[in-house]
Motif scaffolding. Structure first.
Motif, PDB file in Angstrom:
ATOM      1  N   GLY A   1      48.968 -51.221  -8.590  1.00 43.99           N
ATOM      2  CA  GLY A   1      50.307 -50.798  -8.218  1.00 43.99           C
ATOM      3  C   GLY A   1      50.589 -49.367  -8.601  1.00 43.99           C
ATOM      4  N   GLY A   2      51.849 -49.004  -8.424  1.00 44.53           N
ATOM      5  CA  GLY A   2      52.266 -47.635  -8.706  1.00 44.53           C
ATOM      6  C   GLY A   2      51.961 -46.733  -7.533  1.00 44.53           C
ATOM      7  N   ASP A   3      51.806 -45.471  -7.825  1.00 44.59           N
ATOM      8  CA  ASP A   3      51.500 -44.488  -6.784  1.00 44.59           C
ATOM      9  C   ASP A   3      50.003 -44.463  -6.502  1.00 44.59           C
ATOM     10  N   VAL A   4      49.649 -44.088  -5.280  1.00 38.05           N
ATOM     11  CA  VAL A   4      48.253 -43.803  -4.986  1.00 38.05           C
ATOM     12  C   VAL A   4      47.925 -42.548  -5.795  1.00 38.05           C
ATOM     13  N   PRO A   5      46.917 -42.603  -6.659  1.00 34.86           N
ATOM     14  CA  PRO A   5      46.640 -41.471  -7.544  1.00 34.86           C
ATOM     15  C   PRO A   5      46.276 -40.184  -6.802  1.00 34.86           C
ATOM     16  N   ALA A   6      46.869 -39.096  -7.235  1.00 32.52           N
ATOM     17  CA  ALA A   6      46.579 -37.786  -6.640  1.00 32.52           C
ATOM     18  C   ALA A   6      45.162 -37.329  -6.952  1.00 32.52           C
ATOM     19  N   TRP A   7      44.569 -37.827  -8.040  1.00 32.06           N
ATOM     20  CA  TRP A   7      43.230 -37.362  -8.417  1.00 32.06           C
ATOM     21  C   TRP A   7      42.153 -37.767  -7.418  1.00 32.06           C
ATOM     22  N   PHE A   8      42.437 -38.678  -6.491  1.00 28.91           N
ATOM     23  CA  PHE A   8      41.452 -38.972  -5.446  1.00 28.91           C
ATOM     24  C   PHE A   8      41.081 -37.695  -4.705  1.00 28.91           C
ATOM     25  N   GLY A   9      42.025 -36.777  -4.598  1.00 35.38           N
ATOM     26  CA  GLY A   9      41.770 -35.505  -3.927  1.00 35.38           C
ATOM     27  C   GLY A   9      40.786 -34.611  -4.644  1.00 35.38           C
ATOM     28  N   ASN A  10      40.429 -34.947  -5.872  1.00 33.72           N
ATOM     29  CA  ASN A  10      39.475 -34.160  -6.652  1.00 33.72           C
ATOM     30  C   ASN A  10      38.062 -34.740  -6.611  1.00 33.72           C
ATOM     31  N   LEU A  11      37.829 -35.724  -5.773  1.00 34.92           N
ATOM     32  CA  LEU A  11      36.505 -36.336  -5.660  1.00 34.92           C
ATOM     33  C   LEU A  11      35.788 -35.699  -4.463  1.00 34.92           C
ATOM     34  N   PRO A  12      34.940 -34.703  -4.709  1.00 33.08           N
ATOM     35  CA  PRO A  12      34.414 -33.849  -3.641  1.00 33.08           C
ATOM     36  C   PRO A  12      33.464 -34.506  -2.656  1.00 33.08           C
ATOM     37  N   LYS A  13      32.895 -35.664  -2.982  1.00 32.72           N
ATOM     38  CA  LYS A  13      31.921 -36.300  -2.092  1.00 32.72           C
ATOM     39  C   LYS A  13      32.438 -37.583  -1.447  1.00 32.72           C
ATOM     40  N   LEU A  14      33.690 -37.907  -1.675  1.00 34.18           N
ATOM     41  CA  LEU A  14      34.249 -39.173  -1.216  1.00 34.18           C
ATOM     42  C   LEU A  14      34.282 -39.238   0.312  1.00 34.18           C
ATOM     43  N   GLN A  15      33.661 -40.294   0.849  1.00 29.51           N
ATOM     44  CA  GLN A  15      33.626 -40.500   2.287  1.00 29.51           C
ATOM     45  C   GLN A  15      34.487 -41.684   2.719  1.00 29.51           C
ATOM     46  N   TYR A  16      34.518 -42.724   1.911  1.00 28.18           N
ATOM     47  CA  TYR A  16      35.251 -43.945   2.254  1.00 28.18           C
ATOM     48  C   TYR A  16      36.180 -44.318   1.114  1.00 28.18           C
ATOM     49  N   LEU A  17      37.471 -44.400   1.413  1.00 34.01           N
ATOM     50  CA  LEU A  17      38.478 -44.780   0.427  1.00 34.01           C
ATOM     51  C   LEU A  17      39.230 -45.976   0.978  1.00 34.01           C
ATOM     52  N   ARG A  18      39.041 -47.125   0.325  1.00 40.16           N
ATOM     53  CA  ARG A  18      39.662 -48.370   0.786  1.00 40.16           C
ATOM     54  C   ARG A  18      40.545 -48.915  -0.328  1.00 40.16           C
ATOM     55  N   LEU A  19      41.855 -48.899  -0.076  1.00 38.82           N
ATOM     56  CA  LEU A  19      42.838 -49.381  -1.041  1.00 38.82           C
ATOM     57  C   LEU A  19      43.683 -50.511  -0.456  1.00 38.82           C
ATOM     58  N   ARG A  20      43.235 -51.132   0.591  1.00 35.67           N
ATOM     59  CA  ARG A  20      44.006 -52.145   1.310  1.00 35.67           C
ATOM     60  C   ARG A  20      44.348 -53.342   0.427  1.00 35.67           C
ATOM     61  N   ASN A  21      45.431 -54.024   0.792  1.00 36.09           N
ATOM     62  CA  ASN A  21      45.884 -55.245   0.125  1.00 36.09           C
ATOM     63  C   ASN A  21      46.071 -55.070  -1.383  1.00 36.09           C
ATOM     64  N   ASN A  22      46.905 -54.132  -1.760  1.00 34.94           N
ATOM     65  CA  ASN A  22      47.296 -53.925  -3.144  1.00 34.94           C
ATOM     66  C   ASN A  22      48.811 -53.808  -3.181  1.00 34.94           C
ATOM     67  N   SER A  23      49.328 -53.206  -4.209  1.00 37.90           N
ATOM     68  CA  SER A  23      50.776 -53.030  -4.338  1.00 37.90           C
ATOM     69  C   SER A  23      51.128 -51.575  -4.583  1.00 37.90           C
ATOM     70  N   PHE A  24      50.378 -50.663  -3.952  1.00 38.65           N
ATOM     71  CA  PHE A  24      50.697 -49.245  -4.092  1.00 38.65           C
ATOM     72  C   PHE A  24      52.020 -48.962  -3.407  1.00 38.65           C
ATOM     73  N   MET A  25      52.796 -48.047  -3.989  1.00 39.06           N
ATOM     74  CA  MET A  25      54.128 -47.732  -3.483  1.00 39.06           C
ATOM     75  C   MET A  25      54.286 -46.237  -3.255  1.00 39.06           C
TER      76      MET A  25
END
Length: 120
Positions: A52-76
Protein backbone atom coordinates in the motif's frame (compact mmCIF):
# COMPACT_ATOMS: atom_id res chain seq x y z
CA UNK A 1 4.22 -19.82 -1.94
CA UNK A 2 1.97 -18.49 0.80
CA UNK A 3 4.63 -16.30 2.36
CA UNK A 4 3.85 -12.87 3.70
CA UNK A 5 4.52 -10.11 6.13
CA UNK A 6 6.45 -6.94 5.43
CA UNK A 7 9.69 -6.65 3.50
CA UNK A 8 12.50 -6.01 5.98
CA UNK A 9 14.89 -3.13 5.20
CA UNK A 10 17.90 -5.47 5.06
CA UNK A 11 16.46 -6.99 1.88
CA UNK A 12 18.32 -4.12 0.19
CA UNK A 13 21.53 -6.11 0.76
CA UNK A 14 20.55 -8.33 -2.18
CA UNK A 15 21.65 -5.59 -4.58
CA UNK A 16 22.96 -8.11 -7.15
CA UNK A 17 19.43 -9.31 -8.08
CA UNK A 18 18.28 -8.85 -11.67
CA UNK A 19 14.89 -10.58 -11.31
CA UNK A 20 12.64 -10.09 -8.26
CA UNK A 21 9.29 -11.89 -8.27
CA UNK A 22 7.20 -12.25 -5.10
CA UNK A 23 3.83 -12.36 -6.82
CA UNK A 24 0.76 -14.05 -5.33
CA UNK A 25 1.70 -13.94 -1.66
CA UNK A 26 0.44 -11.98 1.34
CA UNK A 27 3.06 -9.25 1.65
CA UNK A 28 1.74 -5.92 2.90
CA UNK A 29 2.85 -2.47 4.01
CA UNK A 30 5.08 -0.04 2.15
CA UNK A 31 7.93 -1.10 -0.07
CA UNK A 32 11.17 -0.30 1.78
CA UNK A 33 13.36 2.39 0.20
CA UNK A 34 16.33 0.02 0.53
CA UNK A 35 15.04 -1.74 -2.59
CA UNK A 36 16.33 1.27 -4.52
CA UNK A 37 19.78 -0.34 -4.22
CA UNK A 38 18.77 -3.01 -6.76
CA UNK A 39 20.45 -1.25 -9.70
CA UNK A 40 20.71 -4.49 -11.69
CA UNK A 41 16.99 -5.26 -11.68
CA UNK A 42 15.42 -6.03 -15.05
CA UNK A 43 12.13 -7.46 -13.75
CA UNK A 44 10.04 -6.53 -10.70
CA UNK A 45 6.84 -8.44 -10.07
CA UNK A 46 5.13 -7.59 -6.79
CA UNK A 47 1.66 -8.39 -8.14
CA UNK A 48 -1.19 -9.92 -6.14
CA UNK A 49 -0.10 -8.91 -2.66
CA UNK A 50 -1.36 -6.13 -0.43
CA UNK A 51 1.34 -3.47 -0.67
CA UNK A 52 0.00 0.00 0.00
CA UNK A 53 0.80 3.66 0.14
CA UNK A 54 2.29 5.50 -2.79
CA UNK A 55 4.02 3.85 -5.71
CA UNK A 56 7.64 4.51 -4.71
CA UNK A 57 9.45 7.22 -6.66
CA UNK A 58 12.73 5.30 -6.36
CA UNK A 59 11.59 2.92 -9.11
CA UNK A 60 12.74 5.72 -11.41
CA UNK A 61 16.30 5.19 -10.19
CA UNK A 62 16.52 1.59 -11.43
CA UNK A 63 18.45 2.05 -14.70
CA UNK A 64 17.94 -1.44 -16.18
CA UNK A 65 14.29 -2.03 -15.28
CA UNK A 66 12.31 -3.43 -18.20
CA UNK A 67 9.21 -4.91 -16.56
CA UNK A 68 7.42 -3.39 -13.58
CA UNK A 69 4.34 -5.27 -12.39
CA UNK A 70 2.48 -3.91 -9.37
CA UNK A 71 -1.01 -5.19 -10.21
CA UNK A 72 -3.54 -6.25 -7.57
CA UNK A 73 -2.19 -4.33 -4.58
CA UNK A 74 -3.42 -1.35 -2.60
CA UNK A 75 -1.24 1.42 -4.01
CA UNK A 76 -2.89 4.84 -3.83
CA UNK A 77 -2.58 8.39 -5.10
CA UNK A 78 -0.75 8.89 -8.39
CA UNK A 79 2.15 7.34 -10.23
CA UNK A 80 5.39 9.24 -9.60
CA UNK A 81 6.85 11.14 -12.54
CA UNK A 82 10.17 9.37 -11.93
CA UNK A 83 8.72 6.25 -13.59
CA UNK A 84 9.06 8.17 -16.84
CA UNK A 85 12.82 8.35 -16.26
CA UNK A 86 13.23 4.61 -16.79
CA UNK A 87 14.49 4.65 -20.37
CA UNK A 88 14.57 0.82 -20.53
CA UNK A 89 10.97 0.27 -19.32
CA UNK A 90 9.00 -1.91 -21.75
CA UNK A 91 6.02 -3.06 -19.68
CA UNK A 92 4.20 -1.30 -16.83
CA UNK A 93 1.29 -3.01 -15.06
CA UNK A 94 -0.51 -0.90 -12.46
CA UNK A 95 -3.95 -2.47 -12.82
CA UNK A 96 -6.23 -3.21 -9.86
CA UNK A 97 -4.87 -0.60 -7.47
CA UNK A 98 -6.40 2.63 -6.16
CA UNK A 99 -4.47 5.11 -8.28
CA UNK A 100 -5.63 8.57 -9.29
CA UNK A 101 -4.58 10.99 -11.97
CA UNK A 102 -3.57 10.79 -15.58
CA UNK A 103 -0.71 8.38 -15.83
CA UNK A 104 0.76 9.32 -19.19
CA UNK A 105 0.60 13.03 -18.38
CA UNK A 106 2.39 12.37 -15.10
CA UNK A 107 5.09 9.97 -16.28
CA UNK A 108 5.41 11.03 -19.91
CA UNK A 109 6.16 8.43 -22.55
CA UNK A 110 9.12 6.21 -21.68
CA UNK A 111 10.80 5.59 -25.07
CA UNK A 112 10.68 1.77 -24.99
CA UNK A 113 7.26 1.36 -23.34
CA UNK A 114 5.29 -1.23 -25.32
CA UNK A 115 2.69 -2.39 -22.78
CA UNK A 116 0.72 -0.36 -20.25
CA UNK A 117 -1.91 -2.08 -18.11
CA UNK A 118 -4.31 0.11 -16.13
CA UNK A 119 -7.46 -2.04 -15.66
CA UNK A 120 -9.67 -1.75 -12.59
Amino acid sequence: MGIGGTNPPHIGNLSYLSYFNITSNTFHGHLPSELARFHRLNVVDFGVNNFGGDVPAWFGNLPKLQYLRLRNNSFMVSVPASIGNISTLESLDLSYNFLEGRVLEEIGYPPKLKKLFMGV
